[in-house]
Design a protein around this motif. Structure first.
Motif, PDB file in Angstrom:
ATOM      1  N   MET A   1       0.962  -1.340  -0.009  1.00  0.00           N
ATOM      2  CA  MET A   1      -0.117  -0.437  -0.624  1.00  0.00           C
ATOM      3  C   MET A   1       0.918   1.557  -0.238  1.00  0.00           C
ATOM      4  SD  MET A   1      -2.554  -1.010   2.659  1.00  0.00           S
ATOM      5  CE  MET A   1      -4.265  -0.607   2.220  1.00  0.00           C
ATOM      6  N   GLU A  32      -1.627   0.258  -5.319  1.00  0.00           N
ATOM      7  CA  GLU A  32      -0.926  -1.062  -5.257  1.00  0.00           C
ATOM      8  C   GLU A  32      -0.097  -1.696  -6.127  1.00  0.00           C
ATOM      9  OE1 GLU A  32      -5.345  -2.808  -5.980  1.00  0.00           O
ATOM     10  OE2 GLU A  32      -4.782  -3.390  -3.965  1.00  0.00           O
ATOM     11  N   THR A  73       6.143  -4.405  -4.114  1.00  0.00           N
ATOM     12  CA  THR A  73       5.364  -3.618  -2.604  1.00  0.00           C
ATOM     13  C   THR A  73       5.757  -5.021  -0.725  1.00  0.00           C
ATOM     14  OG1 THR A  73       3.022  -4.712  -2.529  1.00  0.00           O
ATOM     15  CG2 THR A  73       3.557  -1.735  -3.193  1.00  0.00           C
ATOM     16  N   LYS A  74       6.128  -4.173   0.065  1.00  0.00           N
ATOM     17  CA  LYS A  74       5.919  -4.928   1.791  1.00  0.00           C
ATOM     18  C   LYS A  74       4.899  -4.971   1.541  1.00  0.00           C
ATOM     19  CE  LYS A  74      10.477  -2.138   3.593  1.00  0.00           C
ATOM     20  NZ  LYS A  74      10.375  -0.944   4.705  1.00  0.00           N
ATOM     21  N   LYS A  75       3.947  -4.392   1.355  1.00  0.00           N
ATOM     22  CA  LYS A  75       1.992  -4.886   1.516  1.00  0.00           C
ATOM     23  C   LYS A  75       1.806  -6.494   1.038  1.00  0.00           C
ATOM     24  CE  LYS A  75      -2.307  -5.238   3.728  1.00  0.00           C
ATOM     25  NZ  LYS A  75      -2.256  -5.345   5.329  1.00  0.00           N
ATOM     26  N   GLU A  76       1.136  -7.402   1.796  1.00  0.00           N
ATOM     27  CA  GLU A  76       1.265  -8.340   1.223  1.00  0.00           C
ATOM     28  C   GLU A  76       0.050  -8.915   0.030  1.00  0.00           C
ATOM     29  OE1 GLU A  76      -0.801  -8.959   4.633  1.00  0.00           O
ATOM     30  OE2 GLU A  76       1.038  -8.423   4.475  1.00  0.00           O
ATOM     31  N   ARG A  86       4.851 -11.361  -0.564  1.00  0.00           N
ATOM     32  CA  ARG A  86       5.050  -9.803   0.153  1.00  0.00           C
ATOM     33  C   ARG A  86       6.761  -9.542   0.119  1.00  0.00           C
ATOM     34  NH1 ARG A  86       4.389 -10.663   6.002  1.00  0.00           N
ATOM     35  NH2 ARG A  86       5.886 -11.689   6.590  1.00  0.00           N
ATOM     36  N   ASN A  90       9.658  -1.192  -0.757  1.00  0.00           N
ATOM     37  CA  ASN A  90       8.252  -1.014  -2.360  1.00  0.00           C
ATOM     38  C   ASN A  90       9.410  -0.536  -2.763  1.00  0.00           C
ATOM     39  OD1 ASN A  90       6.690  -1.341   0.171  1.00  0.00           O
ATOM     40  ND2 ASN A  90       7.063   0.722   0.816  1.00  0.00           N
TER      41      ASN A  90
END
Length: 130
Positions: A1, A32, A73-76, A86, A90
């Motif tokens: 995100m 995303e 991205t770090k967000k899965e 993940r 980023n």
């Protein structure tokens, strides 16, 4: 995100190293993988005097405002088969006005979701798609 003020690593050979998100180009607060954003270049590779005359139009400088597409991205990310993927950081790839990558090479792996969001050129340049 990715949202306003998020820092991203630039993984192409355009000359930029770190970029900061200043606008998400869809009607949402966050972006995303596969979404297009507007970034400001925060850190760039130094340009020598010998190459500045020949490649001045193609080189990126600190403070430049460009469009970019998010590739990690770090967000899965949830896959349709139930798996989650993940990444450690980023990352983005800078784009030109024709929605094509600014650099001629991509220096790292990218998410497979780019293929479904019609970023075929970026997928084809990447050394590995996860």
């Amino acid at each position: 995100m990715i949202q306003l003020k998020s820092r991203l690593t630039v993984i192409d050979n355009s000359g930029a190293l770190v970029a900061e998100c200043i606008k998400v180009l869809r009607n949402a607060r966050w972006a995303e993988v596969g979404d297009e954003i507007v970034v400001a270049v925060k850190r760039a590779r130094p340009i020598s005097d010998k190459t500045s005359a020949a490649l001045s139009a193609a080189k990126i400088r600190k403070g430049d405002v460009r469009r970019a597409v998010i590739v990690r991205t770090k967000k899965e990310i949830r896959r349709p088969d139930g798996r989650y993927v993940r990444f450690d950081d980023n990352a983005c790839v800078l784009l030109n006005n024709q929605q094509q990558p600014l650099g001629s090479r991509i220096l790292g792996l990218v998410a497979a979701e780019l293929r479904f969001k019609n970023w075929i050129k970026i997928v084809s340049l990447a050394p590995q798609v996860v």
